[in-house]
Design an enzyme around this catalytic site. Structure first.
Site, PDB file in Angstrom:
ATOM      1  N   ASP A  30       0.850  -1.190   0.000  1.00 34.61           N
ATOM      2  CA  ASP A  30       0.000   0.000   0.000  1.00 34.61           C
ATOM      3  C   ASP A  30       0.887   1.241   0.000  1.00 34.61           C
ATOM      4  O   ASP A  30       1.898   1.279   0.703  1.00 34.61           O
ATOM      5  CB  ASP A  30      -0.914  -0.017   1.240  1.00 34.61           C
ATOM      6  CG  ASP A  30      -2.029   0.997   1.151  1.00 34.61           C
ATOM      7  OD1 ASP A  30      -1.732   2.219   1.190  1.00 34.61           O
ATOM      8  OD2 ASP A  30      -3.194   0.595   1.057  1.00 34.61           O
ATOM      9  N   ILE A  31       0.501   2.265  -0.766  1.00 40.37           N
ATOM     10  CA  ILE A  31       1.319   3.481  -0.826  1.00 40.37           C
ATOM     11  C   ILE A  31       1.168   4.351   0.422  1.00 40.37           C
ATOM     12  O   ILE A  31       1.959   5.254   0.643  1.00 40.37           O
ATOM     13  CB  ILE A  31       1.031   4.323  -2.086  1.00 40.37           C
ATOM     14  CG1 ILE A  31      -0.429   4.793  -2.114  1.00 40.37           C
ATOM     15  CG2 ILE A  31       1.380   3.551  -3.348  1.00 40.37           C
ATOM     16  CD1 ILE A  31      -0.723   5.816  -3.190  1.00 40.37           C
ATOM     17  N   ASN A  87     -13.061  -2.623   2.323  1.00 42.12           N
ATOM     18  CA  ASN A  87     -13.996  -1.524   2.533  1.00 42.12           C
ATOM     19  C   ASN A  87     -15.017  -1.500   1.395  1.00 42.12           C
ATOM     20  O   ASN A  87     -14.693  -1.839   0.258  1.00 42.12           O
ATOM     21  CB  ASN A  87     -13.239  -0.191   2.564  1.00 42.12           C
ATOM     22  CG  ASN A  87     -12.200  -0.160   3.660  1.00 42.12           C
ATOM     23  OD1 ASN A  87     -12.412  -0.673   4.749  1.00 42.12           O
ATOM     24  ND2 ASN A  87     -11.052   0.426   3.375  1.00 42.12           N
ATOM     25  N   VAL A  96     -10.941   3.414  -3.911  1.00 43.23           N
ATOM     26  CA  VAL A  96     -10.764   2.915  -5.279  1.00 43.23           C
ATOM     27  C   VAL A  96     -11.878   1.899  -5.516  1.00 43.23           C
ATOM     28  O   VAL A  96     -12.002   0.928  -4.764  1.00 43.23           O
ATOM     29  CB  VAL A  96      -9.378   2.257  -5.472  1.00 43.23           C
ATOM     30  CG1 VAL A  96      -9.265   1.673  -6.875  1.00 43.23           C
ATOM     31  CG2 VAL A  96      -8.258   3.253  -5.203  1.00 43.23           C
ATOM     32  N   HIS A 100     -10.719  -4.728  -3.342  1.00 39.38           N
ATOM     33  CA  HIS A 100      -9.364  -5.059  -2.930  1.00 39.38           C
ATOM     34  C   HIS A 100      -9.383  -5.350  -1.443  1.00 39.38           C
ATOM     35  O   HIS A 100     -10.282  -4.926  -0.721  1.00 39.38           O
ATOM     36  CB  HIS A 100      -8.392  -3.930  -3.276  1.00 39.38           C
ATOM     37  CG  HIS A 100      -8.769  -2.592  -2.732  1.00 39.38           C
ATOM     38  ND1 HIS A 100      -9.789  -1.825  -3.277  1.00 39.38           N
ATOM     39  CD2 HIS A 100      -8.276  -1.878  -1.703  1.00 39.38           C
ATOM     40  CE1 HIS A 100      -9.892  -0.697  -2.600  1.00 39.38           C
ATOM     41  NE2 HIS A 100      -8.990  -0.710  -1.630  1.00 39.38           N
ATOM     42  N   HIS A 102      -7.088  -5.436   2.120  1.00 41.43           N
ATOM     43  CA  HIS A 102      -5.909  -4.966   2.835  1.00 41.43           C
ATOM     44  C   HIS A 102      -5.450  -6.075   3.775  1.00 41.43           C
ATOM     45  O   HIS A 102      -6.244  -6.571   4.585  1.00 41.43           O
ATOM     46  CB  HIS A 102      -6.251  -3.736   3.685  1.00 41.43           C
ATOM     47  CG  HIS A 102      -6.737  -2.569   2.892  1.00 41.43           C
ATOM     48  ND1 HIS A 102      -5.932  -1.494   2.613  1.00 41.43           N
ATOM     49  CD2 HIS A 102      -7.947  -2.300   2.331  1.00 41.43           C
ATOM     50  CE1 HIS A 102      -6.619  -0.605   1.917  1.00 41.43           C
ATOM     51  NE2 HIS A 102      -7.842  -1.079   1.731  1.00 41.43           N
TER      52      HIS A 102
END
Length: 114
Positions: A30-31, A87, A96, A100, A102
């Site tokens: 993750d950025i 989420n 986004v 996805h 996490h």
């Protein structure tokens, strides 16, 4: 989806250091990490939200959790504990709109998450 950043990453159109990839998913750091280990596991198939999952996606979701378990072991967080979070929609924290997951660990994760 031409403008979806996760589709671009999954298709190799963006320079991203992948920590894992197969025919169904990609995973990368993750950025904006929220824990010492914070990876994103992203299906190659574009699915906007969890609400858009179909019966045919059941195997894909099981695969994602299997990869999360594999990565948790490889990252050294499996024994101490980790969290897998997805989420859904804006109030759920989704930024986004391509599902996805996490994978978070490497520190004591508090509950409730906030």
């Amino acid at each position: 989806m031409g403008d979806c950043i996760f589709c671009k990453i999954a298709n190799g159109e963006m320079d991203t250091d992948l920590v894992y990839e197969d025919e169904k998913v990609v995973a990368f750091k993750d950025i904006n990490p929220q824990a010492p280990v914070h990876l994103l596991i992203v299906p190659r198939k574009h699915i906007p939200t969890l609400l858009d999952l179909e019966k045919s996606d059941e195997e894909l979701i099981g695969h994602i959790y299997k990869i999360a378990s594999k990565l948790a072991r490889e990252e050294g967080i499996a024994d101490r504990g980790f969290r897998v979070v997805s989420n859904c929609n804006e109030e759920g924290g989704q930024t986004v709109f391509h599902i996805h997951f996490h994978l978070l660990g490497g520190r004591n994760l508090q509950w409730p998450p906030g």
